[in-house]
Scaffold this active site. Structure first.
Site, PDB file in Angstrom:
ATOM      1  N   ASP A 470     -30.580  -2.232  40.555  1.00  0.00           N
ATOM      2  CA  ASP A 470     -31.516  -3.494  40.178  1.00  0.00           C
ATOM      3  C   ASP A 470     -32.584  -3.739  40.944  1.00  0.00           C
ATOM      4  OD1 ASP A 470     -29.131  -3.884  38.727  1.00  0.00           O
ATOM      5  OD2 ASP A 470     -28.418  -5.804  39.668  1.00  0.00           O
ATOM      6  N   ASP A 791     -25.224  -6.773  40.841  1.00  0.00           N
ATOM      7  CA  ASP A 791     -24.487  -8.033  41.443  1.00  0.00           C
ATOM      8  C   ASP A 791     -23.870  -8.955  40.612  1.00  0.00           C
ATOM      9  OD1 ASP A 791     -26.756  -8.748  39.915  1.00  0.00           O
ATOM     10  OD2 ASP A 791     -28.031  -9.328  41.589  1.00  0.00           O
ATOM     11  N   ASP A 795     -22.286  -6.215  35.692  1.00  0.00           N
ATOM     12  CA  ASP A 795     -22.353  -4.986  36.223  1.00  0.00           C
ATOM     13  C   ASP A 795     -21.283  -4.200  36.588  1.00  0.00           C
ATOM     14  OD1 ASP A 795     -25.260  -5.101  36.332  1.00  0.00           O
ATOM     15  OD2 ASP A 795     -25.358  -6.261  38.084  1.00  0.00           O
TER      16      ASP A 795
END
Length: 1176
Positions: A470, A791, A795
């Site tokens: 990310d 997070d 996801d």
């Protein structure tokens, strides 16, 4: 009404709750039965019994706005009556159970039998003195004292077996204990937001009591059951309890029941806690499953219950992963929907397949074991034949009845020698080394901010070839600050002066930001003097609130004027909308909606914009295009996120249709566009450079727009200008990987991923597709091993699919943590690099140990074998072998497995799946050292007595005293191993084997310790160890020969490995073996016979049940004329269930909702499992 139900209830309930119920207006039992209702039934029941939720709050003595008072006495009383929010864990195995398990080892059992036979025979005195005539080999002086000492060997073997067992058991026990400690730490760190005494505070989940008012928001995992009392747009994923993958919309008037263990997917609100711990829905299921039951039993029961649950048959297909709630999003279609059994079977295992290392080790151990068995069998056969021919053919002796015990004694001795060979051949130190190495690494990784949830993840990480990360929070600091703004037709490159902005615009701006953001988001004063203000809650919103403060305004008064309860309607942010809007009612009865979101999305919906005077002017598409060019793209190219803030007014009559989102979110007036910077973490560029040098490709997957993403990727060093790489947006990526029918094609993904470095504006499904595409790709010669960081709740699927999933410890939601393998406690990318280093180190430690261990094994086996065949007696006695095995193995595994990692580990490429455990270089080392050791030992064995001028130890009779000759051989052997242990520290053919030896104190201690114990054994070991004390000069020779190992090591290092093409490698995983065939065998071996029978019964039961279910379903399908898919889908899922029943286990929730209410299913479940009696 309330009193009636109460009195009515007393008669049923004999417990002493009667007196408590007076204090609270409802009892535990009532609340439990209330929580079993769903939807409108529940609403009706609450209305009838308590009169609205406020009534229930009054009954529970709590306030919907202020919460509990929070006095200690009150909280204690509530815990006493309604229970604590804690589900007691499964009882850990006791030390004795672990000892018993360790005793199940085959080699140990063989040893125990051998030892007991040997003991028995030593106490058995042959009758009569007829021994003289019983065979040549009995000659020789046999004093009475020696004959008595025959039992020592058996006793010593038993003793060493006890040692091995205790060491193994202790290891398991401490591992279990560590793991529990870790679990409880994770549990204690789980906090939840509740309102107490009007204050919003965070408390540990275990502290929540019935009557608490809890604040729930996007991404939470609900810790207790409760009733929804206020909030907006709350959507819950209840698949972990019901198996229904659709999100359930909760509202106060339609479906207010919130259940523990379910995930909040959208929205926010408050709930009144009504059941905690064992009384919550998850708790009830756990009690049903008998949380204290055996692990296997537990798995089976879960399987049974799911299956007994007929009403839930449509969801069967989805229950593959028990509670893998996450897999159940639309992704099912993308994932093995082909109904391919192997795929399904794999998805049953928690991880995709055995970790690379485990696979290679299993293979190697099997190879070694087979070789050992063959050798030991040959040894015994040769010994027996030689003895028989020599005694009965050459010396023409008769087999006399009185001689039988003597001969039997010989055969037992041969058997013991054979067993010795086998014991030496099997490297029992291997599992120990792996365990120690992993446990040690995991412990040390905690210091490097890696909390490892699954042990094998640690080693898989060493093989990683790709990391999909990310951007926000991982590569960047996640401290959002507004650095540019476009307000009133002016583009300010830094924060504007409040006086330069029209007052009207400023007021609108402050209101829009203060009201249209989660009220849990705040900016608090810094903890330390001179620090930065603390950002709490959503970081983007914190950035906007910071902007308000920078404009010398304050958001608190606005929020106090319009508290959260007064918000009329909230459209919360989600990955589809990519914007958030809040509607408030104005004093004159009209409505105003404030909106904010990604600028390119919100601007498309704007038809006006506030000008320099603060008045709205028309905003046409061509104005928008110009603004994109002049304002938004330049901001994005500086790596800023652009957020547009807008508003719209609605008249009070007619009231707009709030559910028609497309109409509501249009015709907006743009207030301003801001550029938010999220600075790159200072240590990230260096960490990424290390990854790239180590052969790991870093890819960035982000929801930001492509220019911002590219700018940040360049700053991090993920892409370097001038290279050939791809940066794609989610839309474009999807267009390229799908065929005309819109299906994803692997060949298309294979064209893209090798060059793809940045995927921007991506949805969670895109992330999952990318990860799956890279893992399934066959185009590179190695299968890619992918690590993913995440997070958000969204996801989850990608984290689960990846080989290693990293969740963020600070910013991560519970759902992400649940799906992950490793939790980064500091959310920092550079910790991932540390994990790679540790992973590679684990792999290398095991290889070092193997290199050392196999040298010992080869030498010992050959010595025992030839010695036995030529001199009828192994020069290395059983007890000595056990010392070498036990000490060398156990201690060497400790010494070599605890080598700290060095930066040098990051200079090589990942090994990959197909690289063998024992490389050519290692094979060269193993065989080279074996040659040296064998040459010396055989020299000593056959001409040693002449060199040292001592008595020969060969052809000694049964029970004769230990000879110096054999003691020297034993001692030299051990010395050579000790110095070879130092050689084993390097496996890539490095010359300096002492490099960094003092960084590992454990290693030095063990080498010196072993040396000291060896001196004691030789000088004072006497009969049990078959040793006789040696002189100083003999000791000097032994050590000198041992030191020769180090010199010889340098000689071996000079031979180029490339010349030795004939050397085989061992422990290699081929492509085919990745299918978890081995796993199945492994599982079966771990279960005793009874379990297996049981298992068979269950499988048949399953089949029967499933056939009936399928038939019922087919009939229903025809009746209702609906699609046929469901039945087919079940069928494929069933096949996989019968494949391997053991693996139907689930993290913590089981699809049981209807099983509890339906009598048929419960009886089915009870019948299905012979060990379960009486279900309530």
């Amino acid at each position: 009404m309330g009193d009636m139900t109460n009195s009515d209830f007393y008669s049923k309930n004999q417990r002493n709750e009667a007196n408590h119920a007076g204090e609270f207006g409802c009892t535990l039992q009532e609340l439990r039965s209330l929580m079993e209702l769903r939807g409108t039934e529940a609403v009706v029941k609450i209305k009838e019994t308590y009169g609205e939720t406020e009534g229930l709050c009054r009954h529970l003595k709590t306030s919907p706005t202020e919460g509990l008072a929070g006095t200690a006495a009150d909280l204690e009383k509530r815990k006493l009556i309604f229970g604590k929010n804690f589900i007691p864990p499964k009882k850990p195995k006791t030390f004795l159970q672990l000892v018993w398990e360790a005793l199940q080892d085959v080699t140990l059992i063989i040893l125990e039998i051998a030892a007991i036979i040997s003991l028995g025979l030593s106490f058995y005195q042959p009758p009569g003195e007829g021994n003289e005539g019983c065979g040549t080999a009995t000659g020789g002086a046999e004093d009475e004292g020696e004959a008595e000492a025959g039992w020592i060997e058996g006793a010593a073997i038993l003793l060493s077996v006890i040692c091995v067992v205790l060491v193994t058991a202790f290891n398991d026990w401490s591992k279990e204990k560590q793991f529990r400690g870790l679990q409880s730490r994770i549990e204690q760190e789980q906090k939840f937001t509740v309102v107490r005494g009007g204050q919003v505070i965070q408390i540990p989940v275990a502290e929540i009591v019935v009557g608490d008012i809890a604040q729930v928001k996007y991404g939470d995992l609900l810790p207790a059951d409760g009733i929804f009392i206020q909030g907006n747009d709350l959507k819950i994923d209840e698949s972990s309890l019901t198996g229904e993958s659709d999100q359930v919309r909760k509202s106060v008037d339609k479906d207010p029941m919130l259940l523990s263990g379910t995930h909040v997917m959208e929205g926010s609100g408050r709930m009144l806690v009504t059941a905690v711990g064992v009384n919550s829905q998850t708790g009830i299921i756990f009690t049903l499953l008998g949380a204290g039951g055996e692990e296997e039993e537990k798995k089976d029961k879960k399987g049974k219950m799911q299956d007994g649950n007929m009403e839930n048959s449509q969801n069967k297909a989805k229950q593959q992963d028990g509670a893998a709630a996450m897999e159940m999003q639309p992704l099912k279609s993308a994932e093995g929907g082909e109904g391919d059994d192997k795929d399904k079977k794999k998805s049953n295992m928690h991880k995709k397949e055995k970790s690379v290392l485990q696979g290679k080790l299993t293979k190697l151990a099997v190879q070694i074991g087979k070789a050992g068995l063959v050798m030991s069998a040959i040894t015994v056969i040769i010994l027996v034949l030689y003895f028989a021919i020599d005694t009965f053919v050459v010396n023409k002796k008769q087999w006399l009845p009185e001689c039988t015990p003597v001969y039997v004694q010989y055969f037992v001795k041969f058997f013991i020698i054979g067993v010795t060979v086998l014991v030496v051949a099997v490297p029992e130190g291997l599992p120990l080394a792996v365990t120690i190495s992993l446990a040690y690494s995991v412990k040390k990784m905690m210091k490097d901010n890696n909390l490892v949830r699954h042990l094998d993840a640690c080693e898989t990480m060493g093989n990683a070839t790709a990391i999909c990360s990310d951007k926000t929070g991982t590569l960047t600091t996640n401290r959002m600050t507004v650095v540019q703004a476009y307000v009133g037709d002016v583009h300010y490159k830094e924060i504007p002066d409040p006086d330069s902005i029209p007052a009207k615009t400023l007021e609108l701006l402050v209101n829009a930001i203060a009201i249209n953001s989660a009220y849990t988001t705040k900016i608090l004063p810094p903890e330390k003097e001179g620090g930065l203000p603390r950002q709490v809650g959503n970081k983007t919103e914190c950035g906007l609130l910071g902007f308000v403060l920078d404009l010398k305004q304050d958001y608190e008064p606005v929020r106090n004027l319009i508290p959260e309860e007064k918000l009329y309607k909230v459209y919360t942010f989600n990955s589809v909308r990519k914007s958030m809007s809040t509607v408030i009612k104005m004093p004159d009865g009209s409505f105003r909606m404030y909106s904010k979101g990604a600028s390119e999305i919100v601007l498309k919906k704007c038809s006006r914009i506030l000008n320099a005077a603060g008045e709205p002017r028309i905003f046409r598409p061509r104005d928008r295009d110009e603004m994109v060019k002049k304002v938004i793209e330049p901001m994005a190219c500086d790596g800023l996120r652009t957020i547009c803030v807008a508003f719209r007014d609605f008249s009070s009559s007619p009231e707009p249709d709030w559910d028609n989102e497309n109409d509501i979110l249009s015709d907006l007036t743009c207030i301003c566009v801001v550029g938010i910077e999220d600075p790159v973490r200072p240590e990230v560029p260096e960490a990424i450079r290390k990854c790239q040098r180590a052969g790991i490709t870093v890819r960035m997957v982000t929801g930001d727009n492509i220019n911002t993403a590219r700018a940040i990727a360049i700053k991090c060093g993920i892409i370097h200008p001038g290279e050939d790489f791809l940066c794609l947006e989610g839309k474009e990526f999807n267009r390229r990987i799908r065929n005309e029918k819109g299906e994803i094609e692997q060949e298309r993904i294979d064209k893209i991923w090798p060059k793809l470095r940045v995927l921007a504006r991506s949805s969670p499904t895109d992330k999952h597709t990318l990860v799956k595409g890279i893992i399934d790709s066959t185009q590179a010669e190695q299968r890619q091993v992918v690590a993913v960081t995440g997070d958000g709740t969204n996801d989850g699927p990608a984290l689960k699919k990846a080989d290693v999933g990293f969740a963020m410890g600070i910013a991560g939601t519970d759902v992400a943590k649940e799906a992950s393998d490793i939790i980064l406690t500091d959310d920092n990318f550079s910790s991932i690099v540390k994990a790679v280093m540790w992973g590679r180190n684990v792999y290398d430690s095991i290889s070092k140990f193997l290199q050392f261990q196999l040298t010992v094994n080869i030498v010992a086996v050959i010595v025992a074998f030839t010695g036995a065949c030529i001199t009828q007696d192994s020069p290395l006695k059983a007890v000595q072998m056990l010392w070498v095995n036990l000490i060398m193995d156990t201690f060497a595994s400790l010494a070599l497995a605890t080598e700290p990692p060095t930066e040098a580990l990051l200079l090589r490429k990942p090994y990959g799946r197909n690289k063998p455990l024992i490389s050519r270089t290692m094979m060269k080392n193993i065989l080279g050292h074996a040659v040296y050791q064998l040459t010396l030992i055989f020299t000593l064995l056959f001409v040693g007595e002449k060199m040292f001028k001592i008595d020969s130890g060969r052809n000694a009779p049964l029970h004769s005293p230990p000879s110096e000759h054999y003691t020297i051989i034993f001692n030299t052997f051990v010395m050579m191993q000790l110095f070879n242990e130092i050689n084993a520290r390097k496996i890539h053919g490095e010359r300096n084997v002492f490099d960094g030896i003092f960084r590992n104190p454990i290693f030095c201690t063990i080498v010196l310790g072993t040396f000291a114990i060896q001196i004691v054994i030789v000088q004072f070991g006497g009969k049990p160890f078959s040793c006789s004390p040696l002189q100083l000069d003999q000791w000097m020779w032994c050590v000198f020969i041992g030191l020769g190992e180090l010199v010889w090591g340098q000689v071996i290092a000079t031979i180029p490995t490339s010349r030795l093409k004939f050397l085989k490698e061992a422990g290699r995983l081929t492509e085919k073996e990745e299918a978890p065939e081995e796993e199945l065998n492994e599982d079966v071996e771990e279960i005793d016979h009874a379990e297996r029978e049981l298992r068979r019964g269950q499988i048949l039961w399953f089949r029967g049940l499933n056939r009936i279910q399928t038939q019922i379903e087919v009939v229903n399908t025809f009746k209702s004329g609906t699609s046929f898919q469901g039945a087919l889908r079940r069928q494929s899922s069933v096949t996989s269930q019968t494949q391997d029943v053991t693996n139907i286990s689930s993290p913590s929730h089981v699809s049981l909702s209807n099983a509890l209410s339906s009598p048929t299913s419960t009886s089915a479940a009870a019948a299905g499992h012979p060990r379960r009696e009486g279900i309530p």
